[in-house]
Design a protein around this motif. Structure first.
Motif, PDB file in Angstrom:
ATOM      1  N   ALA A 268     -31.255  14.831 -39.787  1.00 58.94           N
ATOM      2  CA  ALA A 268     -30.550  14.488 -38.551  1.00 58.94           C
ATOM      3  C   ALA A 268     -29.261  15.291 -38.563  1.00 58.94           C
ATOM      4  CB  ALA A 268     -30.281  12.991 -38.474  1.00 58.94           C
ATOM      5  N   LEU A 269     -29.169  16.273 -37.684  1.00 63.34           N
ATOM      6  CA  LEU A 269     -28.121  17.287 -37.775  1.00 63.34           C
ATOM      7  C   LEU A 269     -27.240  17.287 -36.526  1.00 63.34           C
ATOM      8  CD1 LEU A 269     -30.505  20.131 -38.996  1.00 63.34           C
ATOM      9  CD2 LEU A 269     -29.107  18.622 -40.433  1.00 63.34           C
ATOM     10  N   ASP A 270     -25.949  17.171 -36.756  1.00 65.12           N
ATOM     11  CA  ASP A 270     -24.990  17.263 -35.656  1.00 65.12           C
ATOM     12  C   ASP A 270     -24.288  18.618 -35.639  1.00 65.12           C
ATOM     13  OD1 ASP A 270     -23.483  15.991 -33.445  1.00 65.12           O
ATOM     14  OD2 ASP A 270     -21.770  16.226 -34.786  1.00 65.12           O
ATOM     15  N   VAL A 271     -24.420  19.381 -36.735  1.00 62.89           N
ATOM     16  CA  VAL A 271     -23.729  20.667 -36.864  1.00 62.89           C
ATOM     17  C   VAL A 271     -24.696  21.712 -37.403  1.00 62.89           C
ATOM     18  CG1 VAL A 271     -21.391  19.754 -37.099  1.00 62.89           C
ATOM     19  CG2 VAL A 271     -22.862  19.880 -39.111  1.00 62.89           C
ATOM     20  N   PHE A 272     -24.423  22.974 -37.062  1.00 59.64           N
ATOM     21  CA  PHE A 272     -25.342  24.056 -37.386  1.00 59.64           C
ATOM     22  C   PHE A 272     -24.556  25.309 -37.736  1.00 59.64           C
ATOM     23  CE2 PHE A 272     -27.139  21.049 -34.468  1.00 59.64           C
ATOM     24  CZ  PHE A 272     -28.390  20.775 -35.006  1.00 59.64           C
ATOM     25  N   GLU A 273     -25.245  26.243 -38.405  1.00 56.44           N
ATOM     26  CA  GLU A 273     -24.583  27.498 -38.756  1.00 56.44           C
ATOM     27  C   GLU A 273     -24.110  28.238 -37.518  1.00 56.44           C
ATOM     28  OE1 GLU A 273     -26.761  30.052 -41.327  1.00 56.44           O
ATOM     29  OE2 GLU A 273     -26.967  28.578 -42.928  1.00 56.44           O
ATOM     30  N   THR A 274     -24.944  28.268 -36.474  1.00 52.75           N
ATOM     31  CA  THR A 274     -24.589  28.889 -35.204  1.00 52.75           C
ATOM     32  C   THR A 274     -24.618  27.815 -34.130  1.00 52.75           C
ATOM     33  OG1 THR A 274     -25.572  31.004 -35.869  1.00 52.75           O
ATOM     34  CG2 THR A 274     -25.194  30.657 -33.519  1.00 52.75           C
ATOM     35  N   GLU A 275     -23.532  27.704 -33.381  1.00 56.63           N
ATOM     36  CA  GLU A 275     -23.454  26.714 -32.301  1.00 56.63           C
ATOM     37  C   GLU A 275     -23.023  27.380 -31.003  1.00 56.63           C
ATOM     38  OE1 GLU A 275     -20.925  23.503 -33.541  1.00 56.63           O
ATOM     39  OE2 GLU A 275     -22.220  22.978 -35.228  1.00 56.63           O
ATOM     40  N   PRO A 276     -23.678  27.037 -29.892  1.00 53.85           N
ATOM     41  CA  PRO A 276     -24.836  26.141 -29.774  1.00 53.85           C
ATOM     42  C   PRO A 276     -26.034  26.650 -30.580  1.00 53.85           C
ATOM     43  CG  PRO A 276     -23.873  26.611 -27.606  1.00 53.85           C
ATOM     44  CD  PRO A 276     -23.258  27.572 -28.572  1.00 53.85           C
ATOM     45  N   LEU A 277     -26.878  25.729 -30.988  1.00 56.36           N
ATOM     46  CA  LEU A 277     -28.075  26.088 -31.732  1.00 56.36           C
ATOM     47  C   LEU A 277     -28.928  27.021 -30.877  1.00 56.36           C
ATOM     48  CD1 LEU A 277     -29.760  25.545 -34.331  1.00 56.36           C
ATOM     49  CD2 LEU A 277     -30.896  23.711 -33.057  1.00 56.36           C
ATOM     50  N   PRO A 278     -29.263  28.209 -31.378  1.00 57.44           N
ATOM     51  CA  PRO A 278     -30.049  29.160 -30.571  1.00 57.44           C
ATOM     52  C   PRO A 278     -31.378  28.568 -30.124  1.00 57.44           C
ATOM     53  CG  PRO A 278     -29.127  30.249 -32.509  1.00 57.44           C
ATOM     54  CD  PRO A 278     -28.860  28.777 -32.687  1.00 57.44           C
ATOM     55  N   ALA A 279     -31.789  28.935 -28.921  1.00 54.49           N
ATOM     56  CA  ALA A 279     -33.032  28.405 -28.353  1.00 54.49           C
ATOM     57  C   ALA A 279     -34.238  28.732 -29.220  1.00 54.49           C
ATOM     58  CB  ALA A 279     -33.233  28.956 -26.942  1.00 54.49           C
ATOM     59  N   GLY A 280     -34.157  29.816 -29.983  1.00 53.09           N
ATOM     60  CA  GLY A 280     -35.284  30.208 -30.822  1.00 53.09           C
ATOM     61  C   GLY A 280     -35.295  29.593 -32.201  1.00 53.09           C
ATOM     62  N   SER A 281     -34.347  28.728 -32.502  1.00 51.91           N
ATOM     63  CA  SER A 281     -34.304  28.131 -33.839  1.00 51.91           C
ATOM     64  C   SER A 281     -35.501  27.206 -34.058  1.00 51.91           C
ATOM     65  CB  SER A 281     -33.021  27.317 -34.022  1.00 51.91           C
ATOM     66  OG  SER A 281     -33.066  26.567 -35.229  1.00 51.91           O
ATOM     67  N   PRO A 282     -36.151  27.294 -35.227  1.00 53.60           N
ATOM     68  CA  PRO A 282     -37.255  26.376 -35.529  1.00 53.60           C
ATOM     69  C   PRO A 282     -36.833  24.913 -35.578  1.00 53.60           C
ATOM     70  CG  PRO A 282     -37.241  28.251 -37.035  1.00 53.60           C
ATOM     71  CD  PRO A 282     -35.955  28.304 -36.281  1.00 53.60           C
ATOM     72  N   LEU A 283     -35.546  24.663 -35.760  1.00 56.09           N
ATOM     73  CA  LEU A 283     -35.083  23.278 -35.885  1.00 56.09           C
ATOM     74  C   LEU A 283     -35.340  22.471 -34.618  1.00 56.09           C
ATOM     75  CD1 LEU A 283     -31.718  23.865 -37.791  1.00 56.09           C
ATOM     76  CD2 LEU A 283     -33.808  22.825 -38.704  1.00 56.09           C
ATOM     77  N   TRP A 284     -35.433  23.128 -33.472  1.00 53.40           N
ATOM     78  CA  TRP A 284     -35.701  22.398 -32.235  1.00 53.40           C
ATOM     79  C   TRP A 284     -37.057  21.683 -32.273  1.00 53.40           C
ATOM     80  CZ3 TRP A 284     -31.992  21.348 -29.001  1.00 53.40           C
ATOM     81  CH2 TRP A 284     -30.936  22.237 -28.797  1.00 53.40           C
ATOM     82  N   ASP A 285     -38.041  22.303 -32.898  1.00 53.54           N
ATOM     83  CA  ASP A 285     -39.416  21.811 -32.786  1.00 53.54           C
ATOM     84  C   ASP A 285     -40.007  21.271 -34.077  1.00 53.54           C
ATOM     85  OD1 ASP A 285     -39.710  22.597 -30.011  1.00 53.54           O
ATOM     86  OD2 ASP A 285     -39.739  24.658 -30.732  1.00 53.54           O
ATOM     87  N   LEU A 286     -39.301  21.435 -35.190  1.00 55.06           N
ATOM     88  CA  LEU A 286     -39.859  20.942 -36.442  1.00 55.06           C
ATOM     89  C   LEU A 286     -39.960  19.419 -36.429  1.00 55.06           C
ATOM     90  CD1 LEU A 286     -38.138  23.103 -39.214  1.00 55.06           C
ATOM     91  CD2 LEU A 286     -40.587  22.880 -38.811  1.00 55.06           C
ATOM     92  N   PRO A 287     -41.076  18.865 -36.897  1.00 59.97           N
ATOM     93  CA  PRO A 287     -41.159  17.404 -37.004  1.00 59.97           C
ATOM     94  C   PRO A 287     -40.147  16.899 -38.026  1.00 59.97           C
ATOM     95  CG  PRO A 287     -43.017  18.465 -38.098  1.00 59.97           C
ATOM     96  CD  PRO A 287     -42.304  19.541 -37.357  1.00 59.97           C
ATOM     97  N   GLY A 288     -39.600  15.734 -37.734  1.00 58.12           N
ATOM     98  CA  GLY A 288     -38.634  15.161 -38.661  1.00 58.12           C
ATOM     99  C   GLY A 288     -37.225  15.682 -38.484  1.00 58.12           C
ATOM    100  N   VAL A 289     -36.948  16.366 -37.371  1.00 58.84           N
ATOM    101  CA  VAL A 289     -35.595  16.865 -37.124  1.00 58.84           C
ATOM    102  C   VAL A 289     -35.028  16.197 -35.882  1.00 58.84           C
ATOM    103  CG1 VAL A 289     -34.171  18.873 -36.597  1.00 58.84           C
ATOM    104  CG2 VAL A 289     -36.048  19.089 -38.224  1.00 58.84           C
ATOM    105  N   ILE A 290     -33.834  15.661 -36.015  1.00 54.76           N
ATOM    106  CA  ILE A 290     -33.095  15.101 -34.887  1.00 54.76           C
ATOM    107  C   ILE A 290     -31.899  16.011 -34.649  1.00 54.76           C
ATOM    108  CG2 ILE A 290     -31.770  13.128 -34.037  1.00 54.76           C
ATOM    109  CD1 ILE A 290     -33.463  11.349 -35.890  1.00 54.76           C
ATOM    110  N   VAL A 291     -31.822  16.592 -33.462  1.00 53.81           N
ATOM    111  CA  VAL A 291     -30.747  17.521 -33.116  1.00 53.81           C
ATOM    112  C   VAL A 291     -29.707  16.804 -32.270  1.00 53.81           C
ATOM    113  CG1 VAL A 291     -30.156  19.618 -31.839  1.00 53.81           C
ATOM    114  CG2 VAL A 291     -32.220  19.566 -33.254  1.00 53.81           C
ATOM    115  N   SER A 292     -28.471  16.873 -32.724  1.00 52.29           N
ATOM    116  CA  SER A 292     -27.325  16.314 -31.995  1.00 52.29           C
ATOM    117  C   SER A 292     -26.341  17.462 -31.765  1.00 52.29           C
ATOM    118  CB  SER A 292     -26.699  15.190 -32.830  1.00 52.29           C
ATOM    119  OG  SER A 292     -25.471  14.766 -32.301  1.00 52.29           O
ATOM    120  N   PRO A 293     -25.860  17.680 -30.552  1.00 48.79           N
ATOM    121  CA  PRO A 293     -25.101  18.890 -30.213  1.00 48.79           C
ATOM    122  C   PRO A 293     -23.612  18.840 -30.575  1.00 48.79           C
ATOM    123  CG  PRO A 293     -25.354  17.566 -28.263  1.00 48.79           C
ATOM    124  CD  PRO A 293     -26.096  16.839 -29.357  1.00 48.79           C
ATOM    125  N   HIS A 294     -23.323  18.716 -31.862  1.00 51.40           N
ATOM    126  CA  HIS A 294     -21.945  18.607 -32.343  1.00 51.40           C
ATOM    127  C   HIS A 294     -21.193  17.554 -31.523  1.00 51.40           C
ATOM    128  CE1 HIS A 294     -18.774  20.977 -34.776  1.00 51.40           C
ATOM    129  NE2 HIS A 294     -18.375  19.725 -34.618  1.00 51.40           N
TER     130      HIS A 294
END
Length: 312
Positions: free
Chosen positions: A254-280
């Motif tokens: 469950a991630l609120d922060v990322f190496e690159t923000e906003p999280l790039p549209a092509g990041s696998p983190l958007w679609d991986l099962p078991g990932v909750i994306v929170s936009p900082h």
């Protein structure tokens, strides 16, 4: 004394005699007023704006950042004679509450329930579920949560988790006991990781913390463990995390922060099962900022001691 205050906060401050506030627009180019201002409150300005301000503020004596971290104001390049103060403490409760929300969302898999709602599907996660013998992380009761970064945010979160029955362990520079919780240091981390159900990261950015959670440390966690990051995205080796999630090395993140923000549209983190994306979104709500600004305005006049002074 002229104090420039951003339009991202309520500028109605009770300042001491001799200090006058002027509002500036964080989205507008740096204007000429900056060149003769004595002090600056920073909240919501871009890195480029801050660097320009540092170059042009030749008379500045004090810069108050409302951010919990000091990275941006330090990177701006203000001279050594300028007092820098941070917003440490202003974000403890909002970030801790958000971290708790992410942990509970992971335990109850609210991400899967929301996905089912979008599909208009009655999820099979309703009704009877495993209890004490549940193989996955599904409750805080009796589960171990390690909080790496045991400052104000970490200690606030620890109290919330403890009330819900979690076994909380802190990790900080110095080991000991704080607020009734055991705190380990960096040397103990690798031995601790195989015992935790949730690893919460509440660490600042910078060279010291960059890549602390790498492939080797991810491999030490249980396959049912979750990572929750409300600190800085650079603390986690993001490619290693993606690989670990794909391989089932850990259950989720469950991630609120990322190496690159906003999280790039092509990041696998958007679609991986078991990932909750929170936009900082954990911070952004500095509580008690007016009192801090007003206090440090008195310090500027020599009538008080500085609060949250950044040592450099």
């Amino acid at each position: 004394m002229r104090l420039l205050v951003p339009n991202t906060i309520d500028g109605r401050l009770t300042l001491p005699d001799g200090v006058v506030a002027e509002i500036y627009d964080v989205a507008a180019p740096v204007d000429v007023r900056i060149e003769t201002a004595d002090a600056l409150v920073a909240w919501g300005s871009s890195r480029e704006w801050m660097r320009t301000a540092a170059e042009r503020m030749t008379q500045v004596r004090w810069v108050q950042s409302l951010g919990a971290g000091a990275e941006q104001v330090l990177a701006a390049g203000f001279g050594p004679g300028v007092v820098l103060t941070s917003g440490v403490g202003l974000h403890d409760q909002p970030v801790a509450e958000h971290a708790l929300a992410l942990i509970l969302a992971a335990a109850r898999r609210l991400d899967l329930l929301r996905d089912a709602q979008v599909r208009h599907t009655w999820s099979d996660r309703g009704g009877r579920q495993p209890g004490d013998d549940a193989p996955e992380f599904s409750t805080l009761r009796g589960r171990r949560v390690a909080i790496w970064g045991f400052g104000g945010i970490g200690r606030t979160l620890a109290g919330y988790l403890s009330m819900l029955g979690a076994d909380v362990v802190g990790i900080a520079r110095d080991k000991g006991r704080r607020d009734g919780f055991d705190v380990l240091d960096g040397a103990d981390v690798d031995a601790l990781l195989p015992t935790v159900d949730v690893l919460v990261l509440a660490l600042p950015g910078g060279d010291e913390t960059r890549g602390l959670v790498d492939a080797e440390r991810l491999a030490l966690l249980r396959p049912t463990a979750w990572i929750v990051n409300v600190g800085r995205g650079t603390v986690v080796d993001e490619p290693a995390l993606i690989n670990a999630l794909r391989a089932g090395v850990i259950a989720g993140a469950a991630l609120d922060v990322f190496e690159t923000e906003p999280l790039p549209a092509g990041s696998p983190l958007w679609d991986l099962p078991g990932v909750i994306v929170s936009p900082h979104a954990a911070g952004g709500r500095p509580l008690g900022y007016a009192a801090l600004i007003e206090h440090n305005a008195r310090a500027l006049l020599g009538a008080a001691q500085w609060r949250n002074r950044i040592e450099r």
